[in-house]
Design a protein around this motif. Structure first.
Motif, PDB file in Angstrom:
ATOM      1  N   ILE A  88      25.187 -35.688  20.490  1.00 59.29           N
ATOM      2  CA  ILE A  88      25.907 -36.105  19.507  1.00 59.29           C
ATOM      3  C   ILE A  88      24.980 -36.116  18.357  1.00 59.29           C
ATOM      4  CG2 ILE A  88      27.231 -38.050  18.788  1.00 59.29           C
ATOM      5  CD1 ILE A  88      28.510 -36.608  21.200  1.00 59.29           C
ATOM      6  N   ILE A  89      23.867 -36.603  18.450  1.00 65.88           N
ATOM      7  CA  ILE A  89      22.984 -36.571  17.082  1.00 65.88           C
ATOM      8  C   ILE A  89      22.563 -35.382  16.716  1.00 65.88           C
ATOM      9  CG2 ILE A  89      22.075 -39.225  17.765  1.00 65.88           C
ATOM     10  CD1 ILE A  89      19.650 -37.928  18.700  1.00 65.88           C
ATOM     11  N   GLY A  90      22.721 -34.328  17.635  1.00 68.48           N
ATOM     12  CA  GLY A  90      22.199 -33.202  17.126  1.00 68.48           C
ATOM     13  C   GLY A  90      23.691 -32.202  16.782  1.00 68.48           C
ATOM     14  N   ASN A  91      24.844 -32.873  16.589  1.00 64.00           N
ATOM     15  CA  ASN A  91      26.011 -32.239  16.184  1.00 64.00           C
ATOM     16  C   ASN A  91      26.636 -33.364  15.303  1.00 64.00           C
ATOM     17  OD1 ASN A  91      26.301 -29.831  17.655  1.00 64.00           O
ATOM     18  ND2 ASN A  91      25.692 -31.136  19.292  1.00 64.00           N
ATOM     19  N   VAL A  92      25.940 -33.753  14.335  1.00 62.54           N
ATOM     20  CA  VAL A  92      26.575 -34.935  13.478  1.00 62.54           C
ATOM     21  C   VAL A  92      27.959 -34.420  12.983  1.00 62.54           C
ATOM     22  CG1 VAL A  92      26.289 -36.691  11.653  1.00 62.54           C
ATOM     23  CG2 VAL A  92      24.403 -36.095  13.307  1.00 62.54           C
ATOM     24  N   ASN A  93      27.861 -33.177  12.384  1.00 60.60           N
ATOM     25  CA  ASN A  93      29.030 -32.634  11.683  1.00 60.60           C
ATOM     26  C   ASN A  93      30.277 -32.759  12.550  1.00 60.60           C
ATOM     27  OD1 ASN A  93      27.546 -30.580  13.232  1.00 60.60           O
ATOM     28  ND2 ASN A  93      28.946 -29.007  12.575  1.00 60.60           N
ATOM     29  N   TYR A  94      30.400 -32.761  13.837  1.00 58.58           N
ATOM     30  CA  TYR A  94      31.374 -32.582  14.677  1.00 58.58           C
ATOM     31  C   TYR A  94      31.958 -34.154  14.690  1.00 58.58           C
ATOM     32  CZ  TYR A  94      30.279 -28.086  16.851  1.00 58.58           C
ATOM     33  OH  TYR A  94      30.183 -26.913  16.927  1.00 58.58           O
ATOM     34  N   GLY A 157      25.884 -37.400  31.825  1.00 60.12           N
ATOM     35  CA  GLY A 157      25.655 -36.590  30.592  1.00 60.12           C
ATOM     36  C   GLY A 157      26.774 -37.420  29.516  1.00 60.12           C
ATOM     37  N   TRP A 158      28.025 -37.730  29.888  1.00 57.81           N
ATOM     38  CA  TRP A 158      28.826 -38.985  28.894  1.00 57.81           C
ATOM     39  C   TRP A 158      27.989 -39.936  28.639  1.00 57.81           C
ATOM     40  CZ3 TRP A 158      33.110 -36.707  32.251  1.00 57.81           C
ATOM     41  CH2 TRP A 158      33.756 -35.855  31.844  1.00 57.81           C
ATOM     42  N   ILE A 159      27.429 -40.716  29.911  1.00 59.24           N
ATOM     43  CA  ILE A 159      26.837 -41.939  29.674  1.00 59.24           C
ATOM     44  C   ILE A 159      25.561 -41.830  28.738  1.00 59.24           C
ATOM     45  CG2 ILE A 159      25.264 -43.761  30.849  1.00 59.24           C
ATOM     46  CD1 ILE A 159      27.069 -43.393  33.160  1.00 59.24           C
ATOM     47  N   LEU A 160      24.691 -40.648  29.055  1.00 62.61           N
ATOM     48  CA  LEU A 160      23.677 -40.703  28.188  1.00 62.61           C
ATOM     49  C   LEU A 160      23.906 -40.239  26.640  1.00 62.61           C
ATOM     50  CD1 LEU A 160      21.220 -39.150  30.810  1.00 62.61           C
ATOM     51  CD2 LEU A 160      21.029 -41.619  29.913  1.00 62.61           C
ATOM     52  N   VAL A 165      23.022 -42.167  20.935  1.00 56.38           N
ATOM     53  CA  VAL A 165      23.455 -42.350  19.547  1.00 56.38           C
ATOM     54  C   VAL A 165      22.920 -43.761  19.277  1.00 56.38           C
ATOM     55  CG1 VAL A 165      25.418 -42.869  17.771  1.00 56.38           C
ATOM     56  CG2 VAL A 165      25.481 -41.001  19.845  1.00 56.38           C
ATOM     57  N   PHE A 166      23.213 -44.861  19.915  1.00 55.96           N
ATOM     58  CA  PHE A 166      22.986 -46.160  19.708  1.00 55.96           C
ATOM     59  C   PHE A 166      21.070 -46.499  20.043  1.00 55.96           C
ATOM     60  CE2 PHE A 166      27.136 -45.960  21.001  1.00 55.96           C
ATOM     61  CZ  PHE A 166      27.806 -46.394  19.604  1.00 55.96           C
ATOM     62  N   VAL A 167      20.575 -45.841  20.884  1.00 54.93           N
ATOM     63  CA  VAL A 167      19.192 -45.812  21.435  1.00 54.93           C
ATOM     64  C   VAL A 167      18.457 -44.848  21.387  1.00 54.93           C
ATOM     65  CG1 VAL A 167      17.762 -47.037  23.180  1.00 54.93           C
ATOM     66  CG2 VAL A 167      19.875 -48.018  22.950  1.00 54.93           C
ATOM     67  N   ARG A 168      17.742 -44.462  20.325  1.00 57.62           N
ATOM     68  CA  ARG A 168      17.202 -43.139  20.086  1.00 57.62           C
ATOM     69  C   ARG A 168      16.063 -42.803  20.960  1.00 57.62           C
ATOM     70  NH1 ARG A 168      19.034 -40.954  15.242  1.00 57.62           N
ATOM     71  NH2 ARG A 168      21.234 -41.774  14.941  1.00 57.62           N
ATOM     72  N   ASP A 169      15.343 -43.889  21.559  1.00 56.15           N
ATOM     73  CA  ASP A 169      14.105 -43.751  22.544  1.00 56.15           C
ATOM     74  C   ASP A 169      14.409 -43.383  23.920  1.00 56.15           C
ATOM     75  OD1 ASP A 169      12.680 -44.544  20.427  1.00 56.15           O
ATOM     76  OD2 ASP A 169      12.329 -46.763  21.256  1.00 56.15           O
ATOM     77  N   ILE A 170      16.020 -43.482  24.297  1.00 58.37           N
ATOM     78  CA  ILE A 170      16.713 -42.930  25.647  1.00 58.37           C
ATOM     79  C   ILE A 170      16.235 -41.799  25.824  1.00 58.37           C
ATOM     80  CG2 ILE A 170      18.737 -42.160  24.865  1.00 58.37           C
ATOM     81  CD1 ILE A 170      18.317 -44.536  27.854  1.00 58.37           C
ATOM     82  N   SER A 171      16.069 -40.557  24.931  1.00 59.71           N
ATOM     83  CA  SER A 171      15.811 -39.515  25.225  1.00 59.71           C
ATOM     84  C   SER A 171      14.286 -39.249  25.948  1.00 59.71           C
ATOM     85  CB  SER A 171      15.640 -38.564  23.836  1.00 59.71           C
ATOM     86  OG  SER A 171      14.718 -38.861  22.975  1.00 59.71           O
ATOM     87  N   GLN A 172      13.210 -40.007  25.516  1.00 58.10           N
ATOM     88  CA  GLN A 172      11.869 -40.234  26.024  1.00 58.10           C
ATOM     89  C   GLN A 172      11.949 -40.888  27.177  1.00 58.10           C
ATOM     90  OE1 GLN A 172       9.602 -38.885  24.174  1.00 58.10           O
ATOM     91  NE2 GLN A 172      11.063 -38.459  22.517  1.00 58.10           N
ATOM     92  N   VAL A 173      12.804 -41.764  27.479  1.00 55.81           N
ATOM     93  CA  VAL A 173      12.928 -42.406  29.001  1.00 55.81           C
ATOM     94  C   VAL A 173      13.632 -41.576  29.963  1.00 55.81           C
ATOM     95  CG1 VAL A 173      14.045 -44.278  30.136  1.00 55.81           C
ATOM     96  CG2 VAL A 173      13.334 -44.831  27.870  1.00 55.81           C
ATOM     97  N   MET A 249      35.128 -45.291  24.915  1.00 53.56           N
ATOM     98  CA  MET A 249      34.667 -46.533  24.313  1.00 53.56           C
ATOM     99  C   MET A 249      33.616 -46.337  23.138  1.00 53.56           C
ATOM    100  SD  MET A 249      34.085 -50.212  26.281  1.00 53.56           S
ATOM    101  CE  MET A 249      32.367 -49.609  26.590  1.00 53.56           C
ATOM    102  N   SER A 250      32.725 -45.876  23.649  1.00 53.98           N
ATOM    103  CA  SER A 250      31.659 -46.021  22.726  1.00 53.98           C
ATOM    104  C   SER A 250      31.525 -44.982  21.461  1.00 53.98           C
ATOM    105  CB  SER A 250      30.223 -45.497  23.346  1.00 53.98           C
ATOM    106  OG  SER A 250      30.039 -46.076  24.512  1.00 53.98           O
ATOM    107  N   LYS A 251      32.332 -44.000  21.635  1.00 56.04           N
ATOM    108  CA  LYS A 251      32.585 -42.952  20.327  1.00 56.04           C
ATOM    109  C   LYS A 251      33.131 -43.644  19.144  1.00 56.04           C
ATOM    110  CE  LYS A 251      37.133 -40.799  21.662  1.00 56.04           C
ATOM    111  NZ  LYS A 251      37.703 -39.742  22.080  1.00 56.04           N
ATOM    112  N   ARG A 252      34.050 -44.627  19.198  1.00 54.35           N
ATOM    113  CA  ARG A 252      34.409 -45.301  18.045  1.00 54.35           C
ATOM    114  C   ARG A 252      33.407 -45.703  16.977  1.00 54.35           C
ATOM    115  NH1 ARG A 252      37.999 -49.142  21.995  1.00 54.35           N
ATOM    116  NH2 ARG A 252      39.111 -47.559  23.056  1.00 54.35           N
ATOM    117  N   GLY A 253      32.185 -46.056  17.585  1.00 52.50           N
ATOM    118  CA  GLY A 253      31.228 -46.506  16.632  1.00 52.50           C
ATOM    119  C   GLY A 253      30.396 -45.532  16.368  1.00 52.50           C
ATOM    120  N   PHE A 254      30.431 -44.144  16.658  1.00 55.76           N
ATOM    121  CA  PHE A 254      29.527 -42.965  16.411  1.00 55.76           C
ATOM    122  C   PHE A 254      29.390 -42.856  14.769  1.00 55.76           C
ATOM    123  CE2 PHE A 254      30.023 -40.487  20.754  1.00 55.76           C
ATOM    124  CZ  PHE A 254      29.272 -41.509  21.387  1.00 55.76           C
TER     125      PHE A 254
END
Length: 258
Positions: A88-94, A157-160, A165-173, A249-254
């Motif tokens: 999502i953060i890599g496709n902000v334009n969408y 994939g949907w969960i992560l 979007v909300f926790v940027r460190d998740i990619s490292q984890v 549910m989460s995409k409303r806050g993206f």
């Protein structure tokens, strides 16, 4: 629905082609990469460490083929979860486009991983023909064996993707977790060699059963354990449904965060 399927196809095609754009070998790298991976791991584990699978009259090619099955199955889920946090953060334009179905981005990522899995399966079939005992008829049953793995890939994939979007460190984890997952799965060894004290931990990992089922149908010419497979599918469906619900549910806050 038909429009979404066409969009998934076009985006998946663009994803696969774009990954190798500008390289000399182009999409041929999708064929070369699994071969190089197979060679390196086989040299390290079979030649240098001299690890044996435990088969009668076992050759290095036997070890390589069994190892490769584990690597291919693990590689699929690893690609799905490793790329998910940045979708999502890599496709902000969408995100700014109200009509764009954001939920298909993890589907596209999963489709790309499935393409590379299919190429790796082609490499495996060639290895079975030239270095193994041929391709068993049961190899066709790899399709139902893959069903729960694909569902796990979509659900996670949907969960992560939403969490990214909300926790940027998740990619490292997730990157660390995927490495741990490889060694907590029977990729480099059969499940029968896991010490009894740790059998429960490894069996709790869904990838353990899927890898063992894949080896059964692709290499040993055996039927999968249908009861175990159906249970895997049911659990994977729950993970998939929970993942889609969480994403919806989460995409409303993206838009607010991005």
């Amino acid at each position: 629905m038909a429009n979404h399927l066409r969009l998934v196809y076009q985006l998946t095609k663009r994803e696969v082609v774009g990954r190798y754009k500008g390289s000399m070998l182009g999409i041929f790298w999708s064929f070369v990469n699994p071969l190089l991976m197979l060679f390196v791991y086989t040299m390290f584990f079979s030649v240098i460490l001299k690890i044996k699978w435990g088969l009668n009259d076992e050759s290095k090619s036997d070890f390589a083929i069994l190892l490769f099955v584990g690597l291919v199955m693990y590689g699929f889920i690893a690609e799905c979860i490793n790329r998910a946090p940045g979708l999502i953060i890599g496709n902000v334009n969408y995100v700014k486009k109200v009509v764009f179905p954001l939920a298909i981005l993890p589907v596209v990522s999963c489709g790309s991983a499935l393409f590379h899995w299919a190429i790796s399966m082609l490499v495996l079939i060639l290895a079975l023909i030239f270095f193994g005992n041929g391709v068993p008829v049961t190899a066709l049953l790899i399709v139902p064996v893959m069903v729960p793995l694909v569902l796990y890939g979509l659900g996670l994939g949907w969960i992560l993707a939403a969490m990214g979007v909300f926790v940027r460190d998740i990619s490292q984890v997730v990157g660390v977790f995927s490495q741990v997952l490889m060694f907590m799965s029977p990729v480099f060894f059969p499940a029968s060699k896991i010490p009894a004290a740790y059998q429960g931990v490894f069996r709790a990992n869904p990838l353990t059963g899927i890898i063992e089922q894949a080896r059964a149908v692709l290499v040993f010419g055996k039927q999968p354990d249908w009861n175990s497979l159906m249970l895997q599918v049911l659990v994977a469906l729950v993970v998939c449904a929970v993942g889609y619900g969480w994403f919806s549910m989460s995409k409303r806050g993206f838009a607010d965060v991005l």
